[in-house]
Design a protein around this motif. Structure first.
Motif, PDB file in Angstrom:
ATOM      1  N   LEU A 278      -9.641  17.560  -1.203  1.00 33.71           N
ATOM      2  CA  LEU A 278      -8.214  17.367  -1.496  1.00 33.71           C
ATOM      3  C   LEU A 278      -7.484  16.810  -0.286  1.00 33.71           C
ATOM      4  O   LEU A 278      -6.651  15.908  -0.383  1.00 33.71           O
ATOM      5  N   CYS A 279      -7.821  17.360   0.887  1.00 33.11           N
ATOM      6  CA  CYS A 279      -7.157  16.931   2.119  1.00 33.11           C
ATOM      7  C   CYS A 279      -7.447  15.453   2.392  1.00 33.11           C
ATOM      8  O   CYS A 279      -6.538  14.678   2.715  1.00 33.11           O
ATOM      9  N   LEU A 280      -8.705  15.052   2.254  1.00 38.63           N
ATOM     10  CA  LEU A 280      -9.066  13.659   2.548  1.00 38.63           C
ATOM     11  C   LEU A 280      -8.457  12.703   1.532  1.00 38.63           C
ATOM     12  O   LEU A 280      -8.002  11.614   1.890  1.00 38.63           O
ATOM     13  N   ILE A 281      -8.416  13.140   0.263  1.00 48.07           N
ATOM     14  CA  ILE A 281      -7.777  12.287  -0.750  1.00 48.07           C
ATOM     15  C   ILE A 281      -6.299  12.136  -0.411  1.00 48.07           C
ATOM     16  O   ILE A 281      -5.750  11.042  -0.416  1.00 48.07           O
ATOM     17  N   ARG A 282      -5.682  13.261  -0.078  1.00 49.32           N
ATOM     18  CA  ARG A 282      -4.260  13.214   0.248  1.00 49.32           C
ATOM     19  C   ARG A 282      -3.985  12.290   1.435  1.00 49.32           C
ATOM     20  O   ARG A 282      -3.015  11.542   1.450  1.00 49.32           O
ATOM     21  N   MET A 283      -4.875  12.322   2.425  1.00 39.42           N
ATOM     22  CA  MET A 283      -4.614  11.549   3.638  1.00 39.42           C
ATOM     23  C   MET A 283      -5.051  10.090   3.536  1.00 39.42           C
ATOM     24  O   MET A 283      -4.457   9.218   4.161  1.00 39.42           O
ATOM     25  N   HIS A 284      -6.123   9.837   2.775  1.00 36.44           N
ATOM     26  CA  HIS A 284      -6.725   8.506   2.884  1.00 36.44           C
ATOM     27  C   HIS A 284      -6.871   7.721   1.588  1.00 36.44           C
ATOM     28  O   HIS A 284      -7.221   6.548   1.637  1.00 36.44           O
ATOM     29  N   VAL A 285      -6.680   8.370   0.427  1.00 33.39           N
ATOM     30  CA  VAL A 285      -6.852   7.615  -0.823  1.00 33.39           C
ATOM     31  C   VAL A 285      -5.479   7.471  -1.476  1.00 33.39           C
ATOM     32  O   VAL A 285      -5.061   8.295  -2.284  1.00 33.39           O
ATOM     33  N   ARG A 286      -4.802   6.416  -1.077  1.00 32.26           N
ATOM     34  CA  ARG A 286      -3.405   6.271  -1.455  1.00 32.26           C
ATOM     35  C   ARG A 286      -3.135   6.387  -2.963  1.00 32.26           C
ATOM     36  O   ARG A 286      -2.232   7.122  -3.361  1.00 32.26           O
ATOM     37  N   PRO A 287      -3.927   5.725  -3.812  1.00 28.98           N
ATOM     38  CA  PRO A 287      -3.595   5.796  -5.254  1.00 28.98           C
ATOM     39  C   PRO A 287      -3.700   7.212  -5.822  1.00 28.98           C
ATOM     40  O   PRO A 287      -2.998   7.543  -6.773  1.00 28.98           O
ATOM     41  N   LEU A 288      -4.574   8.037  -5.246  1.00 25.48           N
ATOM     42  CA  LEU A 288      -4.764   9.384  -5.785  1.00 25.48           C
ATOM     43  C   LEU A 288      -3.940  10.438  -5.056  1.00 25.48           C
ATOM     44  O   LEU A 288      -4.017  11.629  -5.348  1.00 25.48           O
ATOM     45  N   ARG A 289      -3.166   9.983  -4.074  1.00 23.59           N
ATOM     46  CA  ARG A 289      -2.436  10.911  -3.230  1.00 23.59           C
ATOM     47  C   ARG A 289      -1.523  11.852  -4.018  1.00 23.59           C
ATOM     48  O   ARG A 289      -1.569  13.072  -3.813  1.00 23.59           O
TER      49      ARG A 289
END
Lengths: 223, 257
Positions: free
Chosen positions: A40-51
Protein backbone atom coordinates in the motif's frame (compact mmCIF):
# COMPACT_ATOMS: atom_id res chain seq x y z
CA UNK A 1 -7.49 -29.88 45.08
CA UNK A 2 -7.14 -26.15 44.71
CA UNK A 3 -9.03 -24.13 42.11
CA UNK A 4 -5.73 -23.34 40.38
CA UNK A 5 -5.00 -27.00 39.93
CA UNK A 6 -8.51 -27.93 38.91
CA UNK A 7 -9.27 -25.01 36.61
CA UNK A 8 -5.89 -24.15 35.22
CA UNK A 9 -3.30 -26.88 35.58
CA UNK A 10 -5.64 -29.69 34.64
CA UNK A 11 -6.91 -27.66 31.68
CA UNK A 12 -3.46 -26.60 30.52
CA UNK A 13 -3.76 -28.65 27.33
CA UNK A 14 -6.83 -26.70 26.25
CA UNK A 15 -5.30 -23.35 27.15
CA UNK A 16 -2.01 -24.12 25.40
CA UNK A 17 -3.92 -25.29 22.35
CA UNK A 18 -5.67 -21.93 22.36
CA UNK A 19 -2.37 -20.14 22.80
CA UNK A 20 -0.95 -22.00 19.80
CA UNK A 21 -3.88 -20.82 17.67
CA UNK A 22 -3.38 -17.26 18.91
CA UNK A 23 0.33 -17.37 18.02
CA UNK A 24 -0.45 -18.80 14.61
CA UNK A 25 -3.13 -16.23 13.78
CA UNK A 26 -0.92 -13.38 14.98
CA UNK A 27 2.09 -14.51 12.95
CA UNK A 28 0.05 -14.86 9.75
CA UNK A 29 -1.69 -11.52 10.38
CA UNK A 30 1.70 -9.90 11.00
CA UNK A 31 3.06 -11.22 7.72
CA UNK A 32 -0.06 -9.96 5.92
CA UNK A 33 0.32 -6.58 7.63
CA UNK A 34 3.96 -6.21 6.58
CA UNK A 35 3.46 -7.30 2.98
CA UNK A 36 0.16 -5.41 2.68
CA UNK A 37 1.50 -2.31 4.42
CA UNK A 38 4.58 -2.14 2.24
CA UNK A 39 2.53 -2.70 -0.90
CA UNK A 40 0.00 0.00 0.00
CA UNK A 41 2.81 2.37 0.93
CA UNK A 42 4.69 1.84 -2.34
CA UNK A 43 1.52 2.19 -4.41
CA UNK A 44 0.68 5.37 -2.57
CA UNK A 45 4.16 6.79 -3.12
CA UNK A 46 5.04 5.58 -6.59
CA UNK A 47 2.02 4.39 -8.60
CA UNK A 48 0.26 7.61 -9.40
CA UNK A 49 -2.89 6.21 -11.07
CA UNK A 50 -3.60 3.90 -8.12
CA UNK A 51 -2.68 6.42 -5.45
CA UNK A 52 -6.27 7.39 -4.53
CA UNK A 53 -7.18 3.71 -4.16
CA UNK A 54 -4.27 3.14 -1.79
CA UNK A 55 -5.15 6.21 0.25
CA UNK A 56 -8.78 5.16 0.57
CA UNK A 57 -7.79 1.65 1.64
CA UNK A 58 -5.22 2.89 4.17
CA UNK A 59 -7.70 5.32 5.68
CA UNK A 60 -10.47 2.71 5.70
CA UNK A 61 -8.30 0.15 7.48
CA UNK A 62 -7.14 2.71 10.01
CA UNK A 63 -10.44 4.41 10.64
CA UNK A 64 -12.77 1.45 11.16
CA UNK A 65 -12.88 -0.29 14.53
CA UNK A 66 -11.22 -3.69 14.44
CA UNK A 67 -14.44 -5.35 15.54
CA UNK A 68 -16.40 -3.85 12.66
CA UNK A 69 -13.67 -4.85 10.25
CA UNK A 70 -13.66 -8.38 11.59
CA UNK A 71 -17.42 -8.65 11.05
CA UNK A 72 -17.10 -7.04 7.65
CA UNK A 73 -14.44 -9.43 6.42
CA UNK A 74 -16.21 -12.42 7.95
CA UNK A 75 -19.71 -11.75 6.67
CA UNK A 76 -19.45 -9.27 3.80
CA UNK A 77 -16.40 -10.52 1.92
CA UNK A 78 -17.76 -14.02 1.33
CA UNK A 79 -20.89 -12.41 -0.15
CA UNK A 80 -18.88 -10.05 -2.34
CA UNK A 81 -15.82 -12.10 -3.24
CA UNK A 82 -16.65 -15.66 -2.21
CA UNK A 83 -13.69 -15.59 0.18
CA UNK A 84 -12.57 -16.10 2.97
CA UNK A 85 -14.18 -19.44 3.43
CA UNK A 86 -13.24 -20.11 7.06
CA UNK A 87 -13.44 -18.11 10.28
CA UNK A 88 -9.76 -18.78 10.86
CA UNK A 89 -8.85 -17.11 7.56
CA UNK A 90 -11.25 -14.25 8.17
CA UNK A 91 -9.59 -13.75 11.57
CA UNK A 92 -6.02 -13.31 10.40
CA UNK A 93 -7.14 -11.41 7.33
CA UNK A 94 -9.04 -8.76 9.29
CA UNK A 95 -6.22 -8.39 11.81
CA UNK A 96 -3.63 -8.20 9.04
CA UNK A 97 -5.56 -5.68 6.97
CA UNK A 98 -6.10 -3.30 9.83
CA UNK A 99 -2.45 -3.33 10.76
CA UNK A 100 -1.42 -2.98 7.12
CA UNK A 101 -3.12 0.42 7.11
CA UNK A 102 -1.02 1.54 10.05
CA UNK A 103 2.19 -0.01 8.77
CA UNK A 104 1.71 1.61 5.35
CA UNK A 105 1.93 4.99 7.03
CA UNK A 106 4.81 3.85 9.23
CA UNK A 107 6.77 2.69 6.18
CA UNK A 108 5.98 5.91 4.34
CA UNK A 109 7.30 8.02 7.21
CA UNK A 110 10.41 5.83 7.30
CA UNK A 111 11.05 6.02 3.57
CA UNK A 112 10.44 9.76 3.44
CA UNK A 113 12.87 10.16 6.31
CA UNK A 114 15.78 8.73 4.30
CA UNK A 115 17.92 11.61 3.09
CA UNK A 116 17.49 12.20 -0.64
CA UNK A 117 21.26 12.32 -0.90
CA UNK A 118 21.52 8.64 0.06
CA UNK A 119 19.46 7.74 -2.98
CA UNK A 120 21.29 10.19 -5.21
CA UNK A 121 24.63 8.69 -4.17
CA UNK A 122 23.32 5.39 -5.51
CA UNK A 123 21.98 6.89 -8.74
CA UNK A 124 25.24 8.73 -9.31
CA UNK A 125 27.07 5.39 -9.20
CA UNK A 126 24.79 4.04 -11.90
CA UNK A 127 22.52 2.02 -9.61
CA UNK A 128 18.99 1.56 -11.02
CA UNK A 129 16.08 2.76 -8.82
CA UNK A 130 14.99 -0.74 -7.77
CA UNK A 131 18.49 -1.60 -6.60
CA UNK A 132 18.73 1.68 -4.72
CA UNK A 133 15.40 0.93 -3.07
CA UNK A 134 16.34 -2.62 -2.14
CA UNK A 135 19.89 -2.01 -0.95
CA UNK A 136 19.80 1.53 0.40
CA UNK A 137 16.28 2.74 1.15
CA UNK A 138 14.64 -0.40 2.53
CA UNK A 139 17.30 -1.54 5.02
CA UNK A 140 17.52 1.94 6.49
CA UNK A 141 13.74 2.25 6.61
CA UNK A 142 13.38 -1.07 8.42
CA UNK A 143 15.98 -0.02 10.97
CA UNK A 144 14.24 3.28 11.59
CA UNK A 145 10.73 1.90 11.86
CA UNK A 146 11.62 -1.35 13.67
CA UNK A 147 10.22 -0.16 17.02
CA UNK A 148 6.90 0.81 15.40
CA UNK A 149 6.71 -2.55 13.64
CA UNK A 150 7.25 -4.40 16.91
CA UNK A 151 4.62 -2.22 18.52
CA UNK A 152 2.18 -3.05 15.75
CA UNK A 153 2.72 -6.74 16.40
CA UNK A 154 1.69 -6.28 20.01
CA UNK A 155 -1.43 -4.46 18.79
CA UNK A 156 -2.24 -7.48 16.64
CA UNK A 157 -1.81 -9.84 19.61
CA UNK A 158 -4.16 -7.79 21.74
CA UNK A 159 -6.75 -7.30 18.99
CA UNK A 160 -6.62 -11.01 18.21
CA UNK A 161 -8.76 -11.77 21.29
CA UNK A 162 -11.73 -10.52 19.29
CA UNK A 163 -11.58 -13.39 16.83
CA UNK A 164 -12.97 -15.63 19.57
CA UNK A 165 -16.26 -13.92 18.76
CA UNK A 166 -16.30 -15.51 15.31
CA UNK A 167 -15.52 -18.90 16.98
CA UNK A 168 -11.85 -19.12 16.10
CA UNK A 169 -10.55 -21.31 18.93
CA UNK A 170 -7.80 -19.05 20.17
CA UNK A 171 -6.65 -18.60 23.77
CA UNK A 172 -9.50 -16.23 24.59
CA UNK A 173 -12.06 -18.61 23.11
CA UNK A 174 -10.75 -21.57 25.11
CA UNK A 175 -10.60 -19.50 28.28
CA UNK A 176 -14.21 -18.38 27.91
CA UNK A 177 -15.23 -21.94 27.15
CA UNK A 178 -13.69 -23.08 30.44
CA UNK A 179 -15.29 -20.20 32.30
CA UNK A 180 -18.66 -21.15 30.88
CA UNK A 181 -18.21 -24.77 31.93
CA UNK A 182 -17.15 -24.07 35.52
CA UNK A 183 -18.58 -20.60 36.14
CA UNK A 184 -15.38 -19.71 37.95
CA UNK A 185 -13.67 -16.90 36.07
CA UNK A 186 -11.03 -15.71 38.57
CA UNK A 187 -8.25 -18.24 38.02
CA UNK A 188 -8.91 -18.94 34.36
CA UNK A 189 -9.09 -15.33 33.22
CA UNK A 190 -6.16 -14.31 35.40
CA UNK A 191 -3.99 -16.97 33.84
CA UNK A 192 -5.25 -16.00 30.40
CA UNK A 193 -4.31 -12.39 31.02
CA UNK A 194 -0.90 -13.53 32.27
CA UNK A 195 -0.33 -15.58 29.13
CA UNK A 196 -1.14 -12.57 26.92
CA UNK A 197 1.14 -10.37 28.97
CA UNK A 198 3.92 -12.92 28.68
CA UNK A 199 3.48 -13.24 24.92
CA UNK A 200 3.42 -9.48 24.34
CA UNK A 201 6.32 -8.96 26.73
CA UNK A 202 8.49 -11.60 25.05
CA UNK A 203 7.80 -10.28 21.56
CA UNK A 204 8.32 -6.63 22.41
CA UNK A 205 11.45 -7.27 24.47
CA UNK A 206 13.03 -9.46 21.81
CA UNK A 207 12.08 -6.99 19.09
CA UNK A 208 13.36 -4.02 21.04
CA UNK A 209 16.67 -5.71 21.88
CA UNK A 210 17.25 -6.67 18.27
CA UNK A 211 16.26 -3.27 16.90
CA UNK A 212 18.35 -1.39 19.47
CA UNK A 213 21.37 -3.55 18.79
CA UNK A 214 21.17 -2.99 15.05
CA UNK A 215 20.48 0.73 15.40
CA UNK A 216 23.39 1.20 17.78
CA UNK A 217 25.68 -0.73 15.50
CA UNK A 218 24.85 1.52 12.58
CA UNK A 219 24.96 4.65 14.68
CA UNK A 220 21.27 5.40 14.05
CA UNK A 221 20.43 5.75 17.72
CA UNK A 222 22.26 7.15 20.70
CA UNK A 223 24.46 4.39 22.12
CA UNK B 1 47.08 11.55 -28.18
CA UNK B 2 43.32 11.53 -28.58
CA UNK B 3 42.18 15.11 -28.25
CA UNK B 4 38.55 14.31 -27.43
CA UNK B 5 37.83 16.09 -24.14
CA UNK B 6 36.84 13.89 -21.20
CA UNK B 7 33.80 16.07 -20.67
CA UNK B 8 32.32 18.53 -23.13
CA UNK B 9 29.43 20.74 -22.12
CA UNK B 10 27.66 22.63 -24.91
CA UNK B 11 25.12 25.40 -24.32
CA UNK B 12 23.75 23.71 -21.20
CA UNK B 13 20.50 25.16 -19.89
CA UNK B 14 18.39 24.34 -16.89
CA UNK B 15 15.21 25.91 -15.61
CA UNK B 16 13.18 25.07 -12.54
CA UNK B 17 9.73 26.29 -13.46
CA UNK B 18 10.17 29.88 -14.51
CA UNK B 19 13.53 30.19 -12.77
CA UNK B 20 16.34 29.91 -15.28
CA UNK B 21 19.36 28.62 -13.37
CA UNK B 22 21.69 27.82 -16.26
CA UNK B 23 21.44 30.06 -19.31
CA UNK B 24 23.73 28.35 -21.78
CA UNK B 25 27.05 27.14 -20.42
CA UNK B 26 29.79 25.65 -22.60
CA UNK B 27 33.22 24.35 -21.66
CA UNK B 28 35.56 21.40 -22.15
CA UNK B 29 37.44 19.41 -19.57
CA UNK B 30 40.56 17.80 -21.02
CA UNK B 31 41.63 14.39 -19.87
CA UNK B 32 43.70 14.51 -16.74
CA UNK B 33 42.90 18.12 -16.06
CA UNK B 34 41.27 19.76 -13.09
CA UNK B 35 38.60 22.42 -13.57
CA UNK B 36 37.41 24.37 -10.56
CA UNK B 37 34.07 26.14 -10.58
CA UNK B 38 33.69 29.12 -8.31
CA UNK B 39 30.95 31.66 -7.87
CA UNK B 40 28.43 32.94 -5.36
CA UNK B 41 25.70 30.74 -3.94
CA UNK B 42 22.87 30.49 -6.45
CA UNK B 43 25.13 31.11 -9.42
CA UNK B 44 24.30 27.65 -10.79
CA UNK B 45 27.55 25.77 -9.98
CA UNK B 46 25.96 22.79 -8.26
CA UNK B 47 23.11 22.59 -10.76
CA UNK B 48 25.65 22.54 -13.56
CA UNK B 49 27.50 19.66 -11.93
CA UNK B 50 24.26 17.75 -11.32
CA UNK B 51 23.21 18.27 -14.93
CA UNK B 52 26.44 16.69 -16.14
CA UNK B 53 25.52 13.31 -14.63
CA UNK B 54 21.79 13.87 -15.08
CA UNK B 55 20.85 13.97 -11.41
CA UNK B 56 19.06 16.98 -12.85
CA UNK B 57 17.81 16.66 -16.40
CA UNK B 58 19.03 19.65 -18.40
CA UNK B 59 16.39 21.72 -20.15
CA UNK B 60 18.64 22.18 -23.14
CA UNK B 61 22.14 21.75 -24.46
CA UNK B 62 24.43 18.74 -24.56
CA UNK B 63 26.92 16.89 -22.43
CA UNK B 64 29.49 14.55 -23.94
CA UNK B 65 31.53 12.06 -21.95
CA UNK B 66 34.57 10.97 -23.92
CA UNK B 67 32.79 12.13 -27.04
CA UNK B 68 29.62 10.15 -26.33
CA UNK B 69 26.45 12.19 -25.83
CA UNK B 70 24.97 11.81 -22.35
CA UNK B 71 21.25 11.53 -21.76
CA UNK B 72 19.91 12.70 -25.08
CA UNK B 73 20.08 11.40 -28.63
CA UNK B 74 18.97 13.27 -31.69
CA UNK B 75 16.75 11.05 -33.83
CA UNK B 76 16.45 10.95 -37.62
CA UNK B 77 13.96 13.82 -37.63
CA UNK B 78 16.33 16.02 -35.64
CA UNK B 79 14.27 15.72 -32.42
CA UNK B 80 16.04 15.57 -29.08
CA UNK B 81 14.96 12.49 -27.16
CA UNK B 82 15.74 11.63 -23.57
CA UNK B 83 17.50 8.30 -23.39
CA UNK B 84 16.16 5.48 -21.23
CA UNK B 85 17.36 5.43 -17.64
CA UNK B 86 19.38 2.28 -18.25
CA UNK B 87 21.46 4.14 -20.80
CA UNK B 88 21.93 7.14 -18.50
CA UNK B 89 22.93 4.75 -15.71
CA UNK B 90 25.52 3.09 -17.92
CA UNK B 91 27.19 6.44 -18.51
CA UNK B 92 26.85 7.57 -14.91
CA UNK B 93 29.21 4.76 -13.93
CA UNK B 94 31.95 6.69 -15.67
CA UNK B 95 31.38 9.81 -13.56
CA UNK B 96 32.26 9.59 -9.89
CA UNK B 97 30.35 12.09 -7.79
CA UNK B 98 31.24 13.40 -4.35
CA UNK B 99 28.55 15.31 -2.47
CA UNK B 100 28.69 18.10 0.06
CA UNK B 101 26.90 15.91 2.63
CA UNK B 102 29.05 12.77 1.95
CA UNK B 103 25.88 10.64 1.66
CA UNK B 104 27.50 7.46 2.92
CA UNK B 105 25.05 4.66 3.61
CA UNK B 106 24.96 4.25 7.38
CA UNK B 107 23.89 0.59 7.38
CA UNK B 108 26.96 -0.57 5.48
CA UNK B 109 30.56 -0.68 6.62
CA UNK B 110 33.08 1.62 5.01
CA UNK B 111 34.22 -1.20 2.74
CA UNK B 112 30.58 -2.14 2.09
CA UNK B 113 29.90 1.41 0.89
CA UNK B 114 32.90 1.28 -1.42
CA UNK B 115 32.25 -2.13 -3.00
CA UNK B 116 28.45 -1.91 -3.31
CA UNK B 117 28.39 -0.42 -6.81
CA UNK B 118 31.37 -2.38 -8.20
CA UNK B 119 29.61 -5.59 -7.14
CA UNK B 120 26.03 -4.82 -8.01
CA UNK B 121 26.47 -2.48 -10.95
CA UNK B 122 29.72 -3.69 -12.52
CA UNK B 123 29.03 -7.29 -11.50
CA UNK B 124 32.41 -7.90 -9.82
CA UNK B 125 32.68 -10.82 -7.43
CA UNK B 126 33.15 -9.98 -3.76
CA UNK B 127 36.80 -10.94 -3.64
CA UNK B 128 37.83 -8.76 -6.56
CA UNK B 129 35.61 -5.91 -5.40
CA UNK B 130 37.08 -6.09 -1.90
CA UNK B 131 40.62 -5.98 -3.27
CA UNK B 132 39.69 -2.96 -5.38
CA UNK B 133 37.91 -1.39 -2.40
CA UNK B 134 40.98 -1.79 -0.18
CA UNK B 135 43.06 -0.19 -2.89
CA UNK B 136 40.69 2.80 -3.12
CA UNK B 137 40.62 3.17 0.66
CA UNK B 138 44.42 3.15 0.67
CA UNK B 139 44.36 6.02 -1.83
CA UNK B 140 42.37 8.10 0.65
CA UNK B 141 44.51 6.83 3.57
CA UNK B 142 41.70 5.01 5.37
CA UNK B 143 42.67 1.35 5.01
CA UNK B 144 42.39 0.84 8.76
CA UNK B 145 38.73 1.98 8.79
CA UNK B 146 37.43 -0.58 6.28
CA UNK B 147 35.36 -2.50 8.85
CA UNK B 148 33.97 0.54 10.68
CA UNK B 149 30.51 1.99 10.17
CA UNK B 150 30.31 5.55 8.81
CA UNK B 151 28.78 6.93 12.02
CA UNK B 152 32.05 6.18 13.82
CA UNK B 153 34.10 8.37 11.47
CA UNK B 154 34.79 12.09 11.50
CA UNK B 155 33.32 14.25 8.74
CA UNK B 156 36.65 14.44 6.96
CA UNK B 157 37.05 10.67 7.08
CA UNK B 158 33.49 10.20 5.83
CA UNK B 159 34.16 12.45 2.88
CA UNK B 160 37.34 10.55 2.06
CA UNK B 161 35.34 7.31 2.12
CA UNK B 162 32.86 8.95 -0.26
CA UNK B 163 35.79 9.76 -2.56
CA UNK B 164 36.98 6.14 -2.35
CA UNK B 165 33.43 4.95 -3.14
CA UNK B 166 33.39 7.07 -6.30
CA UNK B 167 36.90 5.96 -7.28
CA UNK B 168 35.95 2.29 -6.94
CA UNK B 169 33.84 2.56 -10.09
CA UNK B 170 37.05 3.54 -11.90
CA UNK B 171 35.34 6.55 -13.45
CA UNK B 172 36.64 8.56 -16.36
CA UNK B 173 36.12 11.75 -14.38
CA UNK B 174 35.26 12.83 -10.85
CA UNK B 175 32.68 15.49 -9.99
CA UNK B 176 33.05 17.20 -6.62
CA UNK B 177 30.09 19.21 -5.36
CA UNK B 178 31.42 21.49 -2.62
CA UNK B 179 33.17 18.56 -0.95
CA UNK B 180 34.46 20.54 2.02
CA UNK B 181 31.59 22.95 2.61
CA UNK B 182 30.07 21.02 5.48
CA UNK B 183 33.39 20.31 7.21
CA UNK B 184 35.08 22.11 10.07
CA UNK B 185 38.17 23.99 8.89
CA UNK B 186 40.54 21.49 10.52
CA UNK B 187 38.91 18.62 8.65
CA UNK B 188 38.88 20.44 5.32
CA UNK B 189 42.62 20.07 4.84
CA UNK B 190 42.68 16.26 4.92
CA UNK B 191 40.02 16.13 2.20
CA UNK B 192 41.74 18.75 0.07
CA UNK B 193 45.04 16.87 0.48
CA UNK B 194 43.46 13.72 -0.94
CA UNK B 195 41.96 15.72 -3.80
CA UNK B 196 45.34 17.25 -4.58
CA UNK B 197 46.84 13.77 -4.70
CA UNK B 198 44.15 12.66 -7.13
CA UNK B 199 44.81 15.69 -9.27
CA UNK B 200 48.51 14.88 -9.16
CA UNK B 201 47.76 11.33 -10.33
CA UNK B 202 46.12 12.70 -13.47
CA UNK B 203 42.48 12.22 -12.44
CA UNK B 204 40.09 14.28 -14.51
CA UNK B 205 38.13 16.42 -12.06
CA UNK B 206 35.47 19.09 -11.94
CA UNK B 207 35.40 20.71 -8.53
CA UNK B 208 32.69 23.08 -7.35
CA UNK B 209 34.30 24.81 -4.42
CA UNK B 210 34.53 27.78 -2.14
CA UNK B 211 38.14 26.85 -1.33
CA UNK B 212 39.95 29.52 -3.29
CA UNK B 213 43.34 28.13 -2.27
CA UNK B 214 42.54 24.80 -3.87
CA UNK B 215 41.09 26.41 -6.99
CA UNK B 216 44.22 28.54 -7.38
CA UNK B 217 46.88 25.90 -6.67
CA UNK B 218 45.39 22.63 -7.82
CA UNK B 219 43.38 23.40 -10.93
CA UNK B 220 44.35 23.79 -14.52
CA UNK B 221 41.39 25.99 -15.30
CA UNK B 222 38.98 28.02 -13.25
CA UNK B 223 35.43 28.92 -14.25
CA UNK B 224 33.65 31.76 -12.49
CA UNK B 225 29.89 31.40 -12.75
CA UNK B 226 27.49 34.26 -12.31
CA UNK B 227 23.73 34.13 -12.82
CA UNK B 228 23.84 30.89 -14.78
CA UNK B 229 26.58 31.94 -17.19
CA UNK B 230 30.34 31.58 -17.26
CA UNK B 231 31.45 35.10 -16.51
CA UNK B 232 35.18 34.46 -16.49
CA UNK B 233 37.36 31.49 -17.34
CA UNK B 234 41.00 30.77 -17.75
CA UNK B 235 44.06 29.40 -16.02
CA UNK B 236 44.10 30.16 -12.29
CA UNK B 237 46.89 32.73 -12.63
CA UNK B 238 44.70 34.75 -14.93
CA UNK B 239 41.37 34.37 -13.08
CA UNK B 240 42.93 35.07 -9.69
CA UNK B 241 45.72 37.40 -10.85
CA UNK B 242 44.08 39.55 -13.46
CA UNK B 243 40.37 38.89 -13.75
CA UNK B 244 38.76 40.71 -16.64
CA UNK B 245 35.27 40.72 -15.24
CA UNK B 246 34.36 43.25 -12.60
CA UNK B 247 32.00 40.79 -10.90
CA UNK B 248 34.72 38.18 -10.67
CA UNK B 249 37.05 40.77 -9.17
CA UNK B 250 34.45 41.66 -6.56
CA UNK B 251 33.76 38.02 -5.76
CA UNK B 252 37.45 37.26 -5.35
CA UNK B 253 38.15 40.32 -3.25
CA UNK B 254 35.47 39.09 -0.85
CA UNK B 255 36.70 35.52 -0.76
CA UNK B 256 40.42 36.04 -0.72
CA UNK B 257 40.48 38.21 2.38
Amino acid sequence: MSNWERLVWNQRGVLLQGLAVTVEVCLIAFAVAIVGGLTLCLIRMHVRPLRPVAIVLIEFFRATPIFVQLMWVTYVWPELFGWPNSFFTAGWLALGLQSSGYLAETFRAGIEGIARGHREAGYALGMPPLLVFRRIVMPQTLLTVAPSIVNQFTVIVKSSTLISVITVQDLMFQAMKLVNVWYEPIEILTVTAALYILFVFLVSTAGKLLADRLRRRYGLAAA
Amino acid sequence: MDATPAIRVVDLRKSFGTLEVLKGVSFDVDRGSVVSMIGASGSGKSTLLRCINFLETPSGGEVYIDGEPMGFRTDATGQRRLQPLSEINRMRRDLGMVFQQFNLWPHMTVLGNVIEAPMRVRGMNRKRAAALGEECLARVHLSEKAREYPARLSGGQQQRVAIARALAMQPKAMLFDEPTSSLDPELTDEVLAVMRELAGDGTTMIVVTHEMGFARDASDRVLFLHNGLIEEEGPPEQVFGAPRSERCRQFLSKHLQ
